[in-house]
Structure formats: C-alpha cells, structure tokens
Design an enzyme around this catalytic site. Structure first.
Site, mmCIF file in Angstrom:
data_model
loop_
_atom_site.group_PDB
_atom_site.id
_atom_site.type_symbol
_atom_site.label_atom_id
_atom_site.label_comp_id
_atom_site.label_asym_id
_atom_site.label_seq_id
_atom_site.Cartn_x
_atom_site.Cartn_y
_atom_site.Cartn_z
ATOM 1 N N CYS A 1 6.288 3.486 -10.035
ATOM 2 C CA CYS A 1 7.401 3.969 -10.852
ATOM 3 C C CYS A 1 6.857 4.379 -12.212
ATOM 4 C CB CYS A 1 8.506 2.948 -11.050
ATOM 5 S SG CYS A 1 9.299 2.456 -9.542
ATOM 6 N N ARG B 1 2.812 8.047 -9.982
ATOM 7 C CA ARG B 1 3.167 6.632 -9.846
ATOM 8 C C ARG B 1 4.281 6.398 -8.824
ATOM 9 N NH1 ARG B 1 1.166 3.787 -14.291
ATOM 10 N NH2 ARG B 1 2.563 2.080 -13.810
ATOM 11 N N TRP C 1 9.074 4.781 -7.097
ATOM 12 C CA TRP C 1 8.438 4.392 -5.831
ATOM 13 C C TRP C 1 9.313 3.267 -5.291
ATOM 14 C CZ3 TRP C 1 6.097 0.055 -3.587
ATOM 15 C CH2 TRP C 1 5.334 0.321 -2.447
ATOM 16 N N ASN D 1 10.314 -0.515 -14.002
ATOM 17 C CA ASN D 1 9.156 -0.506 -13.107
ATOM 18 C C ASN D 1 8.785 -1.965 -12.854
ATOM 19 O OD1 ASN D 1 6.644 -0.161 -11.873
ATOM 20 N ND2 ASN D 1 5.591 0.121 -13.815
ATOM 21 N N GLY D 2 8.722 -2.362 -11.594
ATOM 22 C CA GLY D 2 8.391 -3.755 -11.279
ATOM 23 C C GLY D 2 9.365 -4.295 -10.256
ATOM 24 N N GLU E 1 -14.429 3.950 3.555
ATOM 25 C CA GLU E 1 -13.806 4.793 2.535
ATOM 26 C C GLU E 1 -13.457 6.174 3.112
ATOM 27 O OE1 GLU E 1 -12.389 4.409 -0.130
ATOM 28 O OE2 GLU E 1 -12.440 6.310 -1.180
ATOM 29 N N LYS F 1 -9.692 7.710 3.274
ATOM 30 C CA LYS F 1 -9.337 9.005 2.673
ATOM 31 C C LYS F 1 -8.603 9.869 3.688
ATOM 32 C CE LYS F 1 -9.586 8.368 -0.618
ATOM 33 N NZ LYS F 1 -10.089 7.268 -1.390
ATOM 34 N N GLU G 1 -4.992 8.416 4.547
ATOM 35 C CA GLU G 1 -3.966 8.398 3.501
ATOM 36 C C GLU G 1 -3.473 9.788 3.122
ATOM 37 O OE1 GLU G 1 -5.024 6.832 -0.388
ATOM 38 O OE2 GLU G 1 -7.077 7.458 -0.110
ATOM 39 N N HIS H 1 -18.927 -3.128 20.679
ATOM 40 C CA HIS H 1 -18.130 -4.347 20.918
ATOM 41 C C HIS H 1 -16.635 -4.041 21.036
ATOM 42 C CE1 HIS H 1 -21.662 -6.810 20.373
ATOM 43 N NE2 HIS H 1 -21.930 -6.150 19.273
ATOM 44 N N LYS I 1 0.046 5.700 -7.110
ATOM 45 C CA LYS I 1 -1.305 5.526 -7.653
ATOM 46 C C LYS I 1 -1.535 4.122 -8.195
ATOM 47 C CE LYS I 1 -5.180 7.426 -9.071
ATOM 48 N NZ LYS I 1 -6.111 7.619 -7.968
HETATM 49 C C1 F6R Z 1 -7.020 4.941 -2.129
HETATM 50 C C2 F6R Z 1 -6.561 4.336 -3.366
HETATM 51 C C3 F6R Z 1 -6.109 2.933 -3.329
HETATM 52 C C4 F6R Z 1 -6.571 2.196 -4.601
HETATM 53 C C5 F6R Z 1 -5.971 0.781 -4.644
HETATM 54 C C6 F6R Z 1 -6.478 -0.015 -5.833
HETATM 55 O O1 F6R Z 1 -7.444 6.253 -2.318
HETATM 56 O O2 F6R Z 1 -6.526 4.972 -4.387
HETATM 57 O O3 F6R Z 1 -6.538 2.280 -2.191
HETATM 58 O O4 F6R Z 1 -7.961 2.147 -4.618
HETATM 59 O O5 F6R Z 1 -4.581 0.880 -4.715
HETATM 60 O O6 F6R Z 1 -6.137 0.593 -7.031
HETATM 61 P P1 F6R Z 1 -6.883 0.244 -8.369
HETATM 62 O O7 F6R Z 1 -8.295 0.676 -8.238
HETATM 63 O O8 F6R Z 1 -6.156 1.020 -9.425
HETATM 64 O O9 F6R Z 1 -6.773 -1.237 -8.564
#
Ligand code: F6R
Length: 616
Positions: A2, A27, A73, A99-100, A489, A493, A496, A512, A611
C-alpha cells in the site's frame, strides 16, 4: 505494501497526490483513492490502477490544497470500490488511509457494532476510522474535552498491529495527522507546505528535507508547522535529514519497463556498490559501515543470514562465499521461519539481514528476535533511512539506486556484491583467504561490471530463445554450488512475472524426483559455466537430453562441449566461480523479462504482488 501520500500547502493537492500515487504504485495496485479538502472531505476511489482513478475524475472539480491518496495491496477484503481507501467514519468526522494490518480489528469491530456502528467495507481500516470517531464522540458526549488528536492517540493505544496512517478530521479542516507503527512514513518539509509518503519518491521533486517517522510517532501538520509527539503524548524532536535522490533515478529514461532499465543498470549499480570501498590499484577493501564491529565479526563462531524472496537467494550465495572465504559456519534462513521457531542464537553470533526495501515485516521481526537473544545484527539494505538499517547496529548499503520494478534484479546483484566484499574482508582478516587469493578476487570483482555489459550486448540472442519457450507451462532451472541459488532466482523471476510454473533445483537432485517431469515440452535451463563441478553438470545435461528435454544452457564463452548437446546456449564471460552468480543471473533476468513481455504480462506490476512486503 500500500502506498500513502498526503499534501498540505499552496499547490493543488490533486496534482501532488496523483503523481505521488503513480510513484508508489509499485507498493500495490489493487485500487486507488484520494480525498480532497479537509473539512467536508470529498472521496474518490475505485478498483484498479491510479490511471483508472484519473480517468474517472477527468472533468470533475478536484481543487483543494489539502488531501491524501492511497494505492492498495489488498489484505482484508477483495479489491473492490468499497474496500478501496480512503475510508470515512460512519458519522463523517474522520477520513483515513492506512498501510499495514490492524490485527485485533475483528474484536474492535464487534465492539463498535454493539455501539451501533455500521460498516461499508470489509477492511480493518474502516474499523480504525470508526474506532477513532467513537472515542472522539463518546468523550465529547461525556463532556470531556478531547481533541481529534487526543482521540487518535487514545484509539491507537487500543490497536494491535502495524500502521502507517494519514488522517483528516472535519473539525480541524486544515490539519493532516500522520502516525506510524511498523509501516514506513516519511514527511517532506517544503516552504509552507508538507508532504507525507510511504517513501521519499513522491517527495523529492519538491524538497529534499525529510523526517522519517519512528514507531509510535504522531505528527500533527498544518501550514503553520509540524508538531511531533508520540503515543504517550510526549513531544519528540524532529530529526530532519537531507536525502540525495535524483528524479531521473525514478524515471524509465526511455526503457519500456522499469525492470529492463534496472537489468541494464546492473554494471553501474555494482560499480557504485564497490566504489569507495574497493580500491583496485592498492588492492584495498574497507567496509566503513562495519568498522565498529569488525573485530567481533572476524572472530565470530557463526553467521546467520536472514531474508525473504530474492534477498534470500542472495543470502544463499552469501553462505557459499562466507564458508569458502572465512571458514565461519554460515546458515541461511527465511526470516518468516526464523521468527516463528526457537532458533538457537548465542551471544556474539552474527546475524545479517538482507533486504532491498528495508521494510519487509518478517525480516524486521526476525531482527528484533536476534537482537533480543544477544546477536550482533548487521543489515544489507538498498533504501537509505528505511527501518532495517535503523534497527541494525551496523551494515552496508547496496548503492543500486531505487528499484521500482516489482521483480528484483539490480538489488540482487548489488546484494551479492556486498556479500562478496564482506566475505573477502573477513576472510582476509581471519586468514581464510591468502593475500594472493584476496588480490585475485579484487581484480575479478572489479572486472564484473564490464563482463555484464558484454552479456547485455547479447540480449537479442536471449530474446530469440524467449520466443521459443514462451508458450511452455512449466520449466526447470538447474545449477550446482554457487549456481544453485541462481537457479532458484531464475525460476522465481520467471514465475513471478510470466506466471509460468518454474522450479529451481540443485542439478544433482534432479534424479531424485524432478527428472520424472522431463519430456520434450519441458524447457530445462542449466547453469553450466566452467568450474570444479563442470563435468558433473555435463552429465546432468546428458540425463535431460536422454529424456528429450529442451536444453537451454548458460555456458562460459568458448565452451564447445555443451554447445553440441544443448538446444540453445547463452555465453557469459569467464570469471572466478565464486563470482559467477553475478554474471549468470543476468541472462535469466532477461529471459524472464522477454517471455513475460511476449505473453502480454504486466512486467513491472505482476498480479498479486507488491514491492515492499510490510505485512506478515
Ligand atoms: C522477487 C522479489 C521479492 C523480494 C522479497 C524481499 O523479485 O522482489 O521476492 O526479494 O519480497 O524483499 P526485500 O528485499 O525488500 O526485503
């Protein structure tokens, strides 16, 4: 999660709010809303993006010099017009954005319903708006002189959970009230005007003087000034800071998406992260942010790394680096798991929290637990002034610059750069690394940005491969050693941003179980650069080939062996194998990006994600 913005001053609030919401949309983008004019506030809100709200308001009177806006969000209640913020209390006295999460909202709601309160939404935020109003009106009816600010303070003392709030009250129409517990809030101070936001990006266009609110702070703001108190009504001294963030850092600058811009920014981000810390000529490495605790770190018996998501993958690379360079036992934990079990933490253990945003709720809670148990808690964070660097005793900032695309890219490589430098500095100090090994690593790390530039020049080849596999519904990513976290990773990517199911596996584990999935429809992306397990990964590729899997291999330049076996190869320059994650992740980021674009996905704002994850 948010985004919040508020404005009071001489400008048209609407313009500041809409622009600010667009900057904060990373956000959350389930709904957007604004409220204008402090007295009889007008509220406009709708499900969808900020641009939907803008379209809805075209031609309407949006004048006013005070207001607030929200991009959501969804936590409590689906993304609908009704659940969108701002929320007004039942008798119209208070309007709030939040937000929260208010954890005890259900109990509070039942109590308010018993007092005759009716609710229009399913949100915890509307409960809070009504709680504040209830406290305010009840005290007034009892003849007690309680100001709106007092009512807010009293109500917030009844609340459990996290909040960043902006509140307007019709009885004090020229005032904005901001309150924080657990969710970030920044106040920008202009000349006769104030800005409130979840982070500094909506503010920097107008002023670089900011106050980061602390937990329990309540700021009462009108055009005459700002009064900072806390939940106990004790006056607080505002700590005004200057921020060094430029507008072009948060623009797309000609790229189609933030994600692509951020992938291309990696050479610069890595150089900025080691600049001033690593001197190539004198082979000198100094991490100023660790200076005060460096002796404790180098003699530590154990290192624990805590993080979430992509930052956790960086932490896994860190585990390999620390164990190899420093010989200090290292463990990596999901912050969300760490905080809810009873981890054995000994006094003097080093805990390193990694977070791009510096606001991730689980990571913050894990830090608090580790601190309580006597660990020395360090931070690796990208956002200056965020909660995590303020909660940790020492740390190192990644200088990746603002990361706006929801999928993390340059933050990952900047985090791995910091972890590499930390492991090198500790290893050199505790004799885990010889002088020659250290010198060679300095040279290798210094050369990484140029090597990434070379990889980026071949983006066209990655795009072609993306075209071949874009319609797959599953994929497997394999890697060994340092490249296993890169496989994880790469898979994250892809899933997501393109919504294709992807799994990352240590290559040797394939037999396995996951090998059962392989057929001619399954792309298998193998990280196969030259290192001490090269022969083993070649065997793994053979195993995939024998089952007709479609092989895409990331190989070292000039590799001819794998070229003959794989369907497609992407070459990366040679490097020390400990640094290979910094190179090999780049084609995987590009691959996911192009696939997502070809599938018509919203790359920068993938569905259901946000984010900055400020809820548990
Ligand atoms: C994936 C991504 C998330 C963040 C995770 C942690 O692309 O961005 O998996 O890595 O939410 O966020 P931070 O690094 O801000 O604690």
């Amino acid at each position: 999660m948010c985004g919040i913005v508020g404005y009071i001053g001489q400008r048209q609030a609407y313009d500041v709010l809409i622009k600010g919401l667009k900057r904060l949309e990373y956000r959350g983008y389930d709904s957007a809303g604004i409220s204008l004019g402090g007295g009889n506030s007008r509220i406009y809100k709708c499900k969808g993006k900020v641009s939907d709200l803008e379209d809805q308001l075209a031609g309407q009177d949006v004048s006013g010099r005070i207001g607030m806006g929200h991009t959501r969000w969804a936590t409590h209640g689906e993304p609908t017009d009704n659940n969108a913020h701002p929320h007004k209390s039942m008798n119209g006295r208070f309007v709030i954005i939040h937000n929260g999460i208010i954890e005890n909202y259900s109990k509070l709601k039942t109590g308010l319903e018993a007092e005759g309160y009716k609710f229009e939404s399913e949100t915890d935020t509307e409960v809070l708006a009504n709680l504040i109003e209830y406290v305010y009106l009840k005290n007034q009816n009892n003849g007690d002189s309680v100001s709106p600010e007092d009512a807010i303070r009293l109500a917030l003392n009844m609340v459990e959970g996290a909040y960043g709030l902006v509140i307007m009250c019709s009885d004090i129409p020229k005032t904005l009230i901001a309150a924080r517990k657990g969710s970030p809030l920044v106040i920008g101070i202009g000349s006769g005007e104030y800005f409130i936001a979840s982070d500094a990006t909506p503010i920097i266009e107008y002023t670089n003087s900011v106050i980061y609110l602390n937990d329990d702070d309540i700021a009462i703001i009108n055009t005459d000034g700002l009064n900072l108190t806390n939940l106990k009504n004790v006056k607080q001294k505002p700590n005004i800071k200057k921020i060094d963030l430029k507008l072009d850092e948060i623009e797309k600058n000609g790229f189609d998406h933030y994600m692509l811009k951020e992938i291309y920014e990696q050479p610069r981000a890595i150089r900025d992260t080691y600049r001033g810390r690593l001197n190539f000529e004198s082979k000198f490495l100094r991490l100023g942010g660790l200076h005060n605790v460096f002796d404790e770190i180098k003699d530590a018996k154990r290192i624990m790394i805590i993080a979430c998501g992509t930052s956790w993958h960086a932490g896994l690379v860190g585990e390999y680096l620390f164990e190899e360079f420093t010989r200090i036992p290292t463990e990596v934990e999901y912050a969300s798991e760490f905080r809810y079990r009873k981890p054995v933490i000994n006094k003097g253990d080093i805990v390193i929290a990694i977070s791009q945003s510096g606001e991730t709720a689980d990571t913050l809670a894990a830090i608090q637990l580790a601190k309580k148990a006597g660990a020395i808690v360090l931070g690796i964070c990208n956002v200056v002034g965020a909660s995590i660097p303020r909660e940790t005793v020492a740390g190192v900032y990644t200088h990746a610059g603002p990361e706006i695309g929801v999928a993390s890219t340059k933050a990952f490589t900047a985090q791995v750069t910091v972890l590499t430098m930390m492991a090198m500095a500790i290893g050199y100090a505790n004799k885990g690394l010889s002088a020659d090994e250290f010198t060679s690593l300095v040279d290798e790390l210094y050369a990484i940005p140029e090597k990434i530039e070379k990889i980026l020049e071949k983006a066209g080849c990655v795009k072609e491969i993306a075209g071949k596999i874009k319609d797959s519904s599953n994929s497997l990513y394999l890697g060994r050693g340092y490249l296993f976290p890169v496989a994880l990773e790469g898979a994250l990517k892809l899933k997501e941003i393109s919504y294709i199911h992807a799994e990352g596996y240590p290559a040797a584990e394939m037999k396995h179980g996951p090998i059962a999935l392989i057929d001619e429809k399954m792309p298998v992306i193998v990280l196969a650069t030259k290192d001490h397990s090269y022969d083993k990964i070649v065997s793994n590729i053979q195993e995939v080939k024998a089952r007709k899997g479609l092989i895409i291999a990331i190989v070292t330049e000039g590799d001819t062996t794998i070229k003959e076996m794989a369907d497609y190869v992407i070459e990366v320059p040679h490097s020390d194998f400990a640094l290979a994650p910094l190179l090999t992740v780049v084609p995987l980021q590009l691959l996911s990006y192009y696939i997502a674009v070809m599938r018509g996905c919203n790359v920068d704002q993938p569905r259901n994600l946000a984010k900055s994850v400020t809820v548990e």
